[in-house]
Design a protein around this motif. Structure first.
Motif, PDB file in Angstrom:
ATOM      1  N   ILE A  36       0.805  -1.289   0.256  1.00  0.00           N
ATOM      2  CA  ILE A  36       0.246  -0.116  -0.116  1.00  0.00           C
ATOM      3  C   ILE A  36       0.858   1.150   0.270  1.00  0.00           C
ATOM      4  N   ILE A  37       1.675   1.491   0.888  1.00  0.00           N
ATOM      5  CA  ILE A  37       3.420   2.413   0.667  1.00  0.00           C
ATOM      6  C   ILE A  37       3.634   2.967  -1.190  1.00  0.00           C
ATOM      7  N   ASP A  38       3.834   1.443  -1.693  1.00  0.00           N
ATOM      8  CA  ASP A  38       3.984   1.539  -3.119  1.00  0.00           C
ATOM      9  C   ASP A  38       2.576   2.629  -3.978  1.00  0.00           C
ATOM     10  N   ALA A  39       2.003   2.009  -3.494  1.00  0.00           N
ATOM     11  CA  ALA A  39       0.456   2.388  -4.368  1.00  0.00           C
ATOM     12  C   ALA A  39       0.415   4.293  -4.018  1.00  0.00           C
ATOM     13  N   TYR A  40       0.479   4.241  -2.514  1.00  0.00           N
ATOM     14  CA  TYR A  40       0.298   5.858  -2.108  1.00  0.00           C
ATOM     15  C   TYR A  40       1.896   6.691  -2.980  1.00  0.00           C
ATOM     16  N   LEU A  41       2.789   6.622  -2.754  1.00  0.00           N
ATOM     17  CA  LEU A  41       3.854   6.576  -3.535  1.00  0.00           C
ATOM     18  C   LEU A  41       3.115   7.093  -4.855  1.00  0.00           C
ATOM     19  N   LYS A  42       2.884   5.823  -5.640  1.00  0.00           N
ATOM     20  CA  LYS A  42       2.394   6.081  -7.378  1.00  0.00           C
ATOM     21  C   LYS A  42       1.528   7.203  -7.358  1.00  0.00           C
ATOM     22  N   LEU A  43       0.624   7.230  -6.449  1.00  0.00           N
ATOM     23  CA  LEU A  43      -0.974   7.864  -6.564  1.00  0.00           C
ATOM     24  C   LEU A  43      -0.791   9.741  -6.201  1.00  0.00           C
ATOM     25  N   SER A  44       0.431   9.361  -4.964  1.00  0.00           N
ATOM     26  CA  SER A  44       0.637  11.036  -5.134  1.00  0.00           C
ATOM     27  C   SER A  44       1.607  12.354  -5.960  1.00  0.00           C
ATOM     28  N   THR A  45       1.283  11.472  -6.854  1.00  0.00           N
ATOM     29  CA  THR A  45       2.374  11.631  -7.373  1.00  0.00           C
ATOM     30  C   THR A  45       1.296  12.609  -8.928  1.00  0.00           C
ATOM     31  N   HIS A  46       0.031  12.143  -8.277  1.00  0.00           N
ATOM     32  CA  HIS A  46      -0.775  13.123  -8.641  1.00  0.00           C
ATOM     33  C   HIS A  46      -2.322  13.334  -8.413  1.00  0.00           C
ATOM     34  N   CYS A  47      -2.634  12.597  -7.196  1.00  0.00           N
ATOM     35  CA  CYS A  47      -3.607  12.939  -5.989  1.00  0.00           C
ATOM     36  C   CYS A  47      -3.030  13.580  -5.127  1.00  0.00           C
ATOM     37  N   GLN A  48      -3.212  14.078  -3.651  1.00  0.00           N
ATOM     38  CA  GLN A  48      -3.186  14.183  -2.440  1.00  0.00           C
ATOM     39  C   GLN A  48      -3.181  13.448  -1.427  1.00  0.00           C
ATOM     40  N   ILE A  49      -2.314  12.748  -1.342  1.00  0.00           N
ATOM     41  CA  ILE A  49      -1.874  11.823  -0.284  1.00  0.00           C
ATOM     42  C   ILE A  49      -1.899  12.965   1.545  1.00  0.00           C
ATOM     43  N   LYS A  50      -2.907  12.298   2.779  1.00  0.00           N
ATOM     44  CA  LYS A  50      -2.482  12.798   3.652  1.00  0.00           C
ATOM     45  C   LYS A  50      -2.402  12.010   4.707  1.00  0.00           C
ATOM     46  N   GLY A  51      -1.225  12.461   5.561  1.00  0.00           N
ATOM     47  CA  GLY A  51      -0.945  12.002   7.123  1.00  0.00           C
ATOM     48  C   GLY A  51      -1.736  12.784   8.391  1.00  0.00           C
ATOM     49  N   PHE A  52      -1.628  12.005   9.561  1.00  0.00           N
ATOM     50  CA  PHE A  52      -2.154  12.607  10.490  1.00  0.00           C
ATOM     51  C   PHE A  52      -1.270  11.649  11.611  1.00  0.00           C
ATOM     52  N   GLU A  53      -1.125  12.876  12.293  1.00  0.00           N
ATOM     53  CA  GLU A  53       0.075  12.871  13.200  1.00  0.00           C
ATOM     54  C   GLU A  53      -0.783  12.646  14.847  1.00  0.00           C
ATOM     55  N   HIS A  54      -0.633  11.425  15.177  1.00  0.00           N
ATOM     56  CA  HIS A  54      -1.412  11.052  16.816  1.00  0.00           C
ATOM     57  C   HIS A  54      -0.561  10.279  17.852  1.00  0.00           C
ATOM     58  N   SER A  55      -0.123  11.365  17.686  1.00  0.00           N
ATOM     59  CA  SER A  55       1.447  10.872  19.111  1.00  0.00           C
ATOM     60  C   SER A  55       1.087  11.107  20.667  1.00  0.00           C
ATOM     61  N   ASP A  56      -0.231  11.041  20.805  1.00  0.00           N
ATOM     62  CA  ASP A  56      -0.257  11.922  22.366  1.00  0.00           C
ATOM     63  C   ASP A  56      -1.342  10.787  23.081  1.00  0.00           C
ATOM     64  N   GLY A  57      -1.855   9.637  21.919  1.00  0.00           N
ATOM     65  CA  GLY A  57      -2.854   8.320  22.595  1.00  0.00           C
ATOM     66  C   GLY A  57      -2.213   7.276  22.681  1.00  0.00           C
ATOM     67  N   ILE A  58      -3.193   6.471  22.729  1.00  0.00           N
ATOM     68  CA  ILE A  58      -2.430   4.754  23.343  1.00  0.00           C
ATOM     69  C   ILE A  58      -2.923   3.577  22.431  1.00  0.00           C
ATOM     70  N   TRP A  59      -1.420   3.289  22.185  1.00  0.00           N
ATOM     71  CA  TRP A  59      -1.540   2.624  20.637  1.00  0.00           C
ATOM     72  C   TRP A  59      -1.809   1.618  21.316  1.00  0.00           C
ATOM     73  N   ASP A  73      -5.560  -7.095  29.093  1.00  0.00           N
ATOM     74  CA  ASP A  73      -5.282  -6.779  30.843  1.00  0.00           C
ATOM     75  C   ASP A  73      -5.559  -5.276  30.371  1.00  0.00           C
ATOM     76  N   PHE A  74      -5.177  -4.457  29.639  1.00  0.00           N
ATOM     77  CA  PHE A  74      -4.279  -3.481  30.573  1.00  0.00           C
ATOM     78  C   PHE A  74      -5.609  -2.695  29.560  1.00  0.00           C
ATOM     79  N   ILE A  75      -6.796  -3.226  29.049  1.00  0.00           N
ATOM     80  CA  ILE A  75      -8.274  -2.090  28.817  1.00  0.00           C
ATOM     81  C   ILE A  75      -8.710  -2.456  30.090  1.00  0.00           C
ATOM     82  N   ARG A  76      -8.929  -3.725  30.423  1.00  0.00           N
ATOM     83  CA  ARG A  76      -9.617  -4.087  32.058  1.00  0.00           C
ATOM     84  C   ARG A  76      -8.830  -3.257  33.092  1.00  0.00           C
TER      85      ARG A  76
END
Length: 84
Positions: A36-59, A73-76
């Motif tokens: 999917i990364i290669d697909a996004y890179l190919k599309l990004s030459t003519h389409c807008q591909i955006k990212g979202f930075e979410h570093s203040d949450g729990i992953w 266990d964590f959720i509990r």
């Protein structure tokens, strides 16, 4: 890899979470398993591909059965955070 010139970019990791416009899916020409990364890179030459930075949450990684035990266990143990 940068697919086009830009004065501003951020180096981010890809979490695997997508929000995709249906029109963008129609522009993907790959068949079978593909990066999917290669697909996004190919599309990004003519389409807008955006990212979202979410570093203040729990992953948490729940990508396989073994990971579900520590996630459960964590959720509990954090259930008070999810109460209305």
């Amino acid at each position: 890899t940068i697919s086009r010139e830009s004065n501003q970019h951020n180096n981010l990791a890809f979490s695997g979470i997508h929000i995709i416009e249906p029109e963008l899916l129609k522009k993907m020409t790959q068949t079978g398993p593909f990066s999917i990364i290669d697909a996004y890179l190919k599309l990004s030459t003519h389409c807008q591909i955006k990212g979202f930075e979410h570093s203040d949450g729990i992953w948490l990684d729940a990508g396989n059965p073994e990971a579900l035990i520590p996630v459960s266990d964590f959720i509990r143990n954090q259930s008070h955070l999810f109460q209305p």
